[in-house]
Design a protein around this motif. Structure first.
Motif, PDB file in Angstrom:
ATOM      1  N   GLU A   4     -38.100 -27.960  26.700  1.00  0.00           N
ATOM      2  CA  GLU A   4     -38.845 -28.693  25.251  1.00  0.00           C
ATOM      3  C   GLU A   4     -39.087 -27.555  24.327  1.00  0.00           C
ATOM      4  O   GLU A   4     -38.940 -27.882  23.295  1.00  0.00           O
ATOM      5  CB  GLU A   4     -39.911 -29.496  25.712  1.00  0.00           C
ATOM      6  CG  GLU A   4     -39.582 -30.877  26.396  1.00  0.00           C
ATOM      7  CD  GLU A   4     -40.724 -31.670  26.566  1.00  0.00           C
ATOM      8  OE1 GLU A   4     -41.621 -31.555  25.850  1.00  0.00           O
ATOM      9  OE2 GLU A   4     -40.708 -32.607  27.448  1.00  0.00           O
ATOM     10  N   ALA A   5     -39.704 -26.337  24.719  1.00  0.00           N
ATOM     11  CA  ALA A   5     -40.021 -25.292  24.059  1.00  0.00           C
ATOM     12  C   ALA A   5     -39.426 -24.301  24.444  1.00  0.00           C
ATOM     13  O   ALA A   5     -39.967 -23.475  25.537  1.00  0.00           O
ATOM     14  CB  ALA A   5     -41.602 -25.323  23.812  1.00  0.00           C
ATOM     15  N   PRO A   6     -38.038 -23.744  24.322  1.00  0.00           N
ATOM     16  CA  PRO A   6     -37.609 -22.595  25.027  1.00  0.00           C
ATOM     17  C   PRO A   6     -37.870 -21.219  24.519  1.00  0.00           C
ATOM     18  O   PRO A   6     -37.208 -20.142  24.561  1.00  0.00           O
ATOM     19  CB  PRO A   6     -36.012 -22.880  24.634  1.00  0.00           C
ATOM     20  CG  PRO A   6     -35.978 -23.321  23.417  1.00  0.00           C
ATOM     21  CD  PRO A   6     -37.317 -24.276  23.351  1.00  0.00           C
ATOM     22  N   SER A   7     -39.102 -21.010  24.193  1.00  0.00           N
ATOM     23  CA  SER A   7     -39.834 -19.629  23.715  1.00  0.00           C
ATOM     24  C   SER A   7     -40.972 -19.397  24.869  1.00  0.00           C
ATOM     25  O   SER A   7     -41.464 -20.175  25.345  1.00  0.00           O
ATOM     26  CB  SER A   7     -40.393 -19.658  22.444  1.00  0.00           C
ATOM     27  OG  SER A   7     -41.638 -20.754  22.301  1.00  0.00           O
ATOM     28  N   ILE A   8     -41.015 -18.100  24.874  1.00  0.00           N
ATOM     29  CA  ILE A   8     -42.192 -17.644  25.745  1.00  0.00           C
ATOM     30  C   ILE A   8     -43.085 -16.921  25.061  1.00  0.00           C
ATOM     31  O   ILE A   8     -43.031 -16.154  24.086  1.00  0.00           O
ATOM     32  CB  ILE A   8     -41.610 -16.320  26.691  1.00  0.00           C
ATOM     33  CG1 ILE A   8     -40.241 -16.856  27.599  1.00  0.00           C
ATOM     34  CG2 ILE A   8     -42.585 -15.680  27.345  1.00  0.00           C
ATOM     35  CD1 ILE A   8     -39.646 -15.821  28.185  1.00  0.00           C
ATOM     36  N   HIS A   9     -44.598 -17.351  25.257  1.00  0.00           N
ATOM     37  CA  HIS A   9     -45.506 -16.789  24.490  1.00  0.00           C
ATOM     38  C   HIS A   9     -46.616 -16.183  25.288  1.00  0.00           C
ATOM     39  O   HIS A   9     -46.867 -16.566  26.511  1.00  0.00           O
ATOM     40  CB  HIS A   9     -46.314 -17.836  23.946  1.00  0.00           C
ATOM     41  CG  HIS A   9     -45.480 -18.766  22.717  1.00  0.00           C
ATOM     42  ND1 HIS A   9     -45.462 -18.112  21.506  1.00  0.00           N
ATOM     43  CD2 HIS A   9     -44.822 -19.877  22.883  1.00  0.00           C
ATOM     44  CE1 HIS A   9     -44.627 -19.013  20.881  1.00  0.00           C
ATOM     45  NE2 HIS A   9     -44.271 -20.095  21.734  1.00  0.00           N
ATOM     46  N   VAL A  10     -47.022 -15.096  25.225  1.00  0.00           N
ATOM     47  CA  VAL A  10     -47.928 -14.136  26.271  1.00  0.00           C
ATOM     48  C   VAL A  10     -49.014 -13.521  25.201  1.00  0.00           C
ATOM     49  O   VAL A  10     -48.698 -12.979  24.101  1.00  0.00           O
ATOM     50  CB  VAL A  10     -47.033 -13.052  26.639  1.00  0.00           C
ATOM     51  CG1 VAL A  10     -48.138 -12.225  27.599  1.00  0.00           C
ATOM     52  CG2 VAL A  10     -45.888 -13.768  27.800  1.00  0.00           C
ATOM     53  N   ASP A  11     -50.149 -13.927  25.509  1.00  0.00           N
ATOM     54  CA  ASP A  11     -51.442 -13.192  24.760  1.00  0.00           C
ATOM     55  C   ASP A  11     -51.651 -11.854  25.047  1.00  0.00           C
ATOM     56  O   ASP A  11     -51.426 -11.204  24.248  1.00  0.00           O
ATOM     57  CB  ASP A  11     -52.762 -13.856  25.298  1.00  0.00           C
ATOM     58  CG  ASP A  11     -52.703 -15.318  24.731  1.00  0.00           C
ATOM     59  OD1 ASP A  11     -52.144 -15.786  23.812  1.00  0.00           O
ATOM     60  OD2 ASP A  11     -53.518 -16.302  25.482  1.00  0.00           O
ATOM     61  N   SER A  12     -51.297 -11.489  26.272  1.00  0.00           N
ATOM     62  CA  SER A  12     -51.402  -9.986  26.523  1.00  0.00           C
ATOM     63  C   SER A  12     -51.047  -9.786  28.028  1.00  0.00           C
ATOM     64  O   SER A  12     -50.890 -10.746  28.849  1.00  0.00           O
ATOM     65  CB  SER A  12     -52.783  -9.359  26.254  1.00  0.00           C
ATOM     66  OG  SER A  12     -53.728 -10.152  27.468  1.00  0.00           O
ATOM     67  N   ILE A  13     -50.756  -8.419  28.246  1.00  0.00           N
ATOM     68  CA  ILE A  13     -50.153  -8.069  29.692  1.00  0.00           C
ATOM     69  C   ILE A  13     -50.308  -6.658  29.779  1.00  0.00           C
ATOM     70  O   ILE A  13     -50.495  -5.801  28.683  1.00  0.00           O
ATOM     71  CB  ILE A  13     -48.563  -8.176  29.827  1.00  0.00           C
ATOM     72  CG1 ILE A  13     -48.411  -7.837  31.078  1.00  0.00           C
ATOM     73  CG2 ILE A  13     -47.786  -7.489  28.822  1.00  0.00           C
ATOM     74  CD1 ILE A  13     -46.664  -8.531  31.675  1.00  0.00           C
ATOM     75  N   LYS A  14     -50.912  -6.376  31.084  1.00  0.00           N
ATOM     76  CA  LYS A  14     -51.282  -5.005  31.196  1.00  0.00           C
ATOM     77  C   LYS A  14     -50.521  -4.456  32.547  1.00  0.00           C
ATOM     78  O   LYS A  14     -50.695  -5.150  33.781  1.00  0.00           O
ATOM     79  CB  LYS A  14     -52.801  -4.724  31.813  1.00  0.00           C
ATOM     80  CG  LYS A  14     -53.317  -3.433  31.930  1.00  0.00           C
ATOM     81  CD  LYS A  14     -54.872  -3.486  32.049  1.00  0.00           C
ATOM     82  CE  LYS A  14     -55.127  -1.932  32.556  1.00  0.00           C
ATOM     83  NZ  LYS A  14     -56.694  -1.882  32.944  1.00  0.00           N
ATOM     84  N   ILE A  15     -49.536  -3.419  32.459  1.00  0.00           N
ATOM     85  CA  ILE A  15     -48.849  -3.008  33.448  1.00  0.00           C
ATOM     86  C   ILE A  15     -49.408  -1.505  33.595  1.00  0.00           C
ATOM     87  O   ILE A  15     -49.298  -0.570  32.669  1.00  0.00           O
ATOM     88  CB  ILE A  15     -47.439  -2.992  32.886  1.00  0.00           C
ATOM     89  CG1 ILE A  15     -47.024  -4.315  33.001  1.00  0.00           C
ATOM     90  CG2 ILE A  15     -46.696  -2.444  34.126  1.00  0.00           C
ATOM     91  CD1 ILE A  15     -45.416  -4.760  32.462  1.00  0.00           C
ATOM     92  N   LEU A  16     -49.730  -1.411  34.885  1.00  0.00           N
ATOM     93  CA  LEU A  16     -50.304   0.282  34.871  1.00  0.00           C
ATOM     94  C   LEU A  16     -49.198   1.098  35.263  1.00  0.00           C
ATOM     95  O   LEU A  16     -48.854   2.217  34.740  1.00  0.00           O
ATOM     96  CB  LEU A  16     -51.073   0.441  36.159  1.00  0.00           C
ATOM     97  CG  LEU A  16     -52.382  -0.405  36.225  1.00  0.00           C
ATOM     98  CD1 LEU A  16     -53.136  -0.625  37.326  1.00  0.00           C
ATOM     99  CD2 LEU A  16     -53.313  -0.055  34.729  1.00  0.00           C
TER     100      LEU A  16
END
Length: 106
Positions: free
Chosen positions: A64-76
């Protein structure tokens, strides 16, 4: 990001990172000049067995909403032949071959 690593945002068709590493550690620094020929080690020549998928697979998706929303991500860290991927992909095949040699004095 390490050797042959991928950070992908968005869709992709095929991702195939591959890395071959030869790491030699010695107690004393010494280089013979003819080292580093990866062909001399079987680990780099051997064929990697692939899984066989013999069961039928059927899927249906409706976004229905084919978008991706991410507030934050932490990759070491992302190391050899690794993938951080946000999106869809058809095929991912990663290979990391590492030969680690330690030469210590007796």
């Amino acid at each position: 990001m390490g050797f042959s690593s991928i950070f992908q945002i968005g869709d992709s068709n095929k991702i195939t990172p591959e890395v071959k590493v030869l790491a030699v550690q010695r107690e004393h620094e010494l280089y013979f000049g003819n080292e580093g020929d990866l062909k001399q080690f079987p680990i780099y020549r051997e064929k990697i067995p692939q899984p066989v998928f013999d069961e039928p697979f059927h899927s249906a998706y409706f976004n229905e909403a084919p978008s991706i929303h991410v507030d934050s991500i932490k990759i070491l860290a992302v190391s050899a032949s690794s993938v951080v991927h946000f999106g869809s992909t058809d095929e991912v095949s990663s290979v990391a071959r590492v030969k680690h040699i330690r030469q210590l004095e007796e």
